[in-house]
Structures are given as structure tokens and as C-alpha cells.
Design a protein around this motif. Structure first.
Motif, PDB file in Angstrom:
ATOM      1  N   PRO A   1      10.520   5.452  13.855  1.00 16.11           N
ATOM      2  CA  PRO A   1       9.934   5.184  12.547  1.00 16.11           C
ATOM      3  C   PRO A   1       9.607   6.451  11.767  1.00 16.11           C
ATOM      4  N   GLY A   2      10.484   6.809  10.833  1.00 18.01           N
ATOM      5  CA  GLY A   2      10.229   7.955   9.968  1.00 18.01           C
ATOM      6  C   GLY A   2       9.439   7.523   8.746  1.00 18.01           C
ATOM      7  N   SER A   3       9.076   8.481   7.910  1.00 17.04           N
ATOM      8  CA  SER A   3       8.273   8.143   6.733  1.00 17.04           C
ATOM      9  C   SER A   3       9.093   7.416   5.675  1.00 17.04           C
ATOM     10  N   LYS A   4      10.409   7.694   5.606  1.00 22.55           N
ATOM     11  CA  LYS A   4      11.259   7.044   4.609  1.00 22.55           C
ATOM     12  C   LYS A   4      12.206   6.018   5.211  1.00 22.55           C
ATOM     13  N   THR A   5      12.717   6.298   6.402  1.00 23.81           N
ATOM     14  CA  THR A   5      13.645   5.373   7.051  1.00 23.81           C
ATOM     15  C   THR A   5      13.249   5.152   8.502  1.00 23.81           C
ATOM     16  N   ILE A   6      13.702   4.029   9.034  1.00 23.64           N
ATOM     17  CA  ILE A   6      13.470   3.680  10.428  1.00 23.64           C
ATOM     18  C   ILE A   6      14.834   3.656  11.110  1.00 23.64           C
ATOM     19  N   GLY A   7      15.046   4.574  12.042  1.00 24.61           N
ATOM     20  CA  GLY A   7      16.307   4.606  12.777  1.00 24.61           C
ATOM     21  C   GLY A   7      16.270   3.559  13.886  1.00 24.61           C
ATOM     22  N   ILE A   8      17.405   2.879  14.088  1.00 27.59           N
ATOM     23  CA  ILE A   8      17.493   1.835  15.107  1.00 27.59           C
ATOM     24  C   ILE A   8      18.639   2.164  16.067  1.00 27.59           C
ATOM     25  N   ALA A   9      18.369   2.034  17.349  1.00 27.33           N
ATOM     26  CA  ALA A   9      19.400   2.188  18.375  1.00 27.33           C
ATOM     27  C   ALA A   9      19.336   0.961  19.276  1.00 27.33           C
ATOM     28  N   LEU A  10      20.417   0.719  20.008  1.00 32.83           N
ATOM     29  CA  LEU A  10      20.512  -0.455  20.865  1.00 32.83           C
ATOM     30  C   LEU A  10      21.015  -0.052  22.239  1.00 32.83           C
ATOM     31  N   SER A  11      20.390  -0.598  23.282  1.00 28.13           N
ATOM     32  CA  SER A  11      20.890  -0.336  24.641  1.00 28.13           C
ATOM     33  C   SER A  11      22.029  -1.291  24.954  1.00 28.13           C
ATOM     34  N   ASP A  12      22.797  -0.956  25.975  1.00 27.97           N
ATOM     35  CA  ASP A  12      23.785  -1.906  26.491  1.00 27.97           C
ATOM     36  C   ASP A  12      23.041  -2.940  27.338  1.00 27.97           C
TER      37      ASP A  12
ATOM     38  N   GLY B   1      23.140  -3.473  30.434  1.00 26.57           N
ATOM     39  CA  GLY B   1      22.654  -2.894  31.685  1.00 26.57           C
ATOM     40  C   GLY B   1      21.491  -1.937  31.481  1.00 26.57           C
ATOM     41  N   ARG B   2      21.130  -1.720  30.222  1.00 27.46           N
ATOM     42  CA  ARG B   2      20.053  -0.801  29.843  1.00 27.46           C
ATOM     43  C   ARG B   2      20.258   0.604  30.420  1.00 27.46           C
ATOM     44  N   ARG B   3      21.502   1.051  30.361  1.00 28.05           N
ATOM     45  CA  ARG B   3      21.825   2.404  30.841  1.00 28.05           C
ATOM     46  C   ARG B   3      22.260   3.326  29.712  1.00 28.05           C
ATOM     47  N   LEU B   4      22.790   2.741  28.629  1.00 27.35           N
ATOM     48  CA  LEU B   4      23.372   3.539  27.557  1.00 27.35           C
ATOM     49  C   LEU B   4      22.810   3.113  26.203  1.00 27.35           C
ATOM     50  N   ALA B   5      22.383   4.088  25.423  1.00 31.13           N
ATOM     51  CA  ALA B   5      21.870   3.822  24.069  1.00 31.13           C
ATOM     52  C   ALA B   5      22.913   4.230  23.052  1.00 31.13           C
ATOM     53  N   THR B   6      23.106   3.404  22.026  1.00 26.58           N
ATOM     54  CA  THR B   6      24.018   3.758  20.949  1.00 26.58           C
ATOM     55  C   THR B   6      23.305   3.606  19.602  1.00 26.58           C
ATOM     56  N   PRO B   7      23.648   4.476  18.648  1.00 24.37           N
ATOM     57  CA  PRO B   7      23.069   4.336  17.310  1.00 24.37           C
ATOM     58  C   PRO B   7      23.451   2.973  16.740  1.00 24.37           C
ATOM     59  N   TYR B   8      22.534   2.331  16.033  1.00 21.96           N
ATOM     60  CA  TYR B   8      22.783   0.990  15.510  1.00 21.96           C
ATOM     61  C   TYR B   8      22.742   0.964  13.989  1.00 21.96           C
ATOM     62  N   GLY B   9      21.693   1.503  13.401  1.00 26.13           N
ATOM     63  CA  GLY B   9      21.578   1.476  11.944  1.00 26.13           C
ATOM     64  C   GLY B   9      20.247   2.040  11.517  1.00 26.13           C
ATOM     65  N   SER B  10      19.944   1.896  10.243  1.00 25.98           N
ATOM     66  CA  SER B  10      18.641   2.340   9.763  1.00 25.98           C
ATOM     67  C   SER B  10      18.149   1.391   8.681  1.00 25.98           C
TER      68      SER B  10
ATOM     69  N   ARG C   1      19.475   7.108  12.905  1.00 27.41           N
ATOM     70  CA  ARG C   1      19.928   6.225  13.986  1.00 27.41           C
ATOM     71  C   ARG C   1      20.353   7.018  15.211  1.00 27.41           C
ATOM     72  N   ALA C   2      20.900   8.231  15.002  1.00 33.21           N
ATOM     73  CA  ALA C   2      21.267   9.074  16.146  1.00 33.21           C
ATOM     74  C   ALA C   2      20.016   9.544  16.884  1.00 33.21           C
ATOM     75  N   ALA C   3      18.959   9.873  16.140  1.00 34.34           N
ATOM     76  CA  ALA C   3      17.702  10.283  16.770  1.00 34.34           C
ATOM     77  C   ALA C   3      17.098   9.118  17.557  1.00 34.34           C
ATOM     78  N   ALA C   4      17.211   7.908  17.017  1.00 32.92           N
ATOM     79  CA  ALA C   4      16.719   6.728  17.735  1.00 32.92           C
ATOM     80  C   ALA C   4      17.487   6.547  19.040  1.00 32.92           C
ATOM     81  N   ALA C   5      18.798   6.782  19.006  1.00 29.94           N
ATOM     82  CA  ALA C   5      19.623   6.639  20.216  1.00 29.94           C
ATOM     83  C   ALA C   5      19.273   7.725  21.237  1.00 29.94           C
ATOM     84  N   TRP C   6      19.066   8.945  20.764  1.00 23.79           N
ATOM     85  CA  TRP C   6      18.689  10.063  21.635  1.00 23.79           C
ATOM     86  C   TRP C   6      17.378   9.739  22.359  1.00 23.79           C
ATOM     87  N   MET C   7      16.394   9.262  21.586  1.00 27.27           N
ATOM     88  CA  MET C   7      15.076   8.924  22.132  1.00 27.27           C
ATOM     89  C   MET C   7      15.191   7.757  23.119  1.00 27.27           C
TER      90      MET C   7
END
Length: 161
Positions: free
Chosen positions: A26-37, A39-48, A140-146
């Protein structure tokens, strides 16, 4: 209905097989979204999403969770570089509790201190993106990294910084 805010291991342990988690930065202007697979092993950028009133953002996040089969949230916690929790961290905690309660999904908070910086560094060095293009993907990339760091830690496969 109040939902709990868990540590990452407890959150992941509470989920059923094949249930994904959403990573939320959750940023001040946008909220980055990522999604796990599943198996909850891999995160991918989803959107913002454009950051707005909690109720509107909660409705959007709930719709994504429903559509993608996500049953838990991992929300970035902006700690200070020395690891202390300042006003931004408290605001993120409050927002996470309110979001969790609004959409009825459990959440975990995860230290996001270096996610945006690391992603920006990667995009500059490896992807050669212009500043404008970087701005479009960094949330969204930062959300996936986190989320990836949280998944690794929660599964006991922490890769470290």
C-alpha cells in the motif's frame, strides 16, 4: 467481523491446499498487488489500484481475491531502515486491520523496507526501462518481491536478503 492479523507462518498454516495469497504493497498513491501460485511458493506481479478510500479499495481487493482464489493477505509493513516502526508502519498496521475486517480475510504484515528500492535497481540495471515505464511496473513488482520474501520465510525456505 474482526479478522486476525497473523505472523506469516501462522497465516500460511491456516490456509487450505490450493488457496492462494495476495501480496499488497500500500503506497500513498497506488496499491501494488501480487499473487502467489496455488502452492504458495512463487509470487508474481498482478496489478495496481489507485489508492482511495478504504471501502473502495477493500471492494476492489475482495473482488481480486474472489476471482483468483486468494484466502489470505500479506501486506507490506514500511519499517524505518533501522527496523523501528514509525508513523507509516502504524498507519499500515491500522489499514491492514481495517482491510482484513472489511473483506473477511486473514492478513499478515511483512517488512517491505527494501522491496521498491530493489525492484527499481533491478529495472534500471537489468530491464533498461525508462523512469516512466518503471513507475508503471514498480508497485506490482514491489508487491511481488515482498510477497516472495514472505512466502520463502513462511515455508521455512528463507533465502535471506
Amino acid at each position: 467481523m474482526a479478522m486476525a492479523v497473523f505472523n506469516i507462518s501462522d497465516l500460511l498454516a491456516s490456509l487450505g491446499p490450493g488457496q492462494r495469497v495476495l501480496g499488497i504493497d500500500p503506497g500513498s498513491k497506488t496499491i501494488g498487488i501480487a499473487l502467489s501460485d496455488v502452492g504458495r511458493r512463487l509470487a508474481t506481479p498482478y496489478g495496481s489500484l489507485k489508492r482511495g478510500k478504504l471501502k473502495a479499495n477493500a471492494t476492489e481487493i475482495a473482488a481480486i481475491a474472489l476471482r483468483e482464489g486468494a484466502y489470505g493477505l500479506v501486506v507490506g509493513l514500511p519499517l524505518s531502515m533501522d527496523g523501528t516502526a514509525g508513523p507509516a508502519a502504524q498507519a499500515a498496521r491500522d489499514w491492514t486491520h481495517a482491510l482484513s475486517a472489511a473483506i473477511g480475510l486473514p492478513a499478515a504484515l511483512w517488512d517491505e523496507r527494501l522491496s521498491s528500492a530493489a525492484v527499481n535497481r533491478f529495472l534500471i540495471n537489468e530491464a533498461d526501462l525508462t523512469r516512466a515505464k518503471r513507475g508503471e511496473v514498480v508497485d506490482r513488482a514491489a508487491a511481488a518481491w515482498m510477497l516472495q520474501a514472505a512466502l520463502d520465510a513462511g515455508s521455512g525456505q528463507s533465502t535471506g536478503p
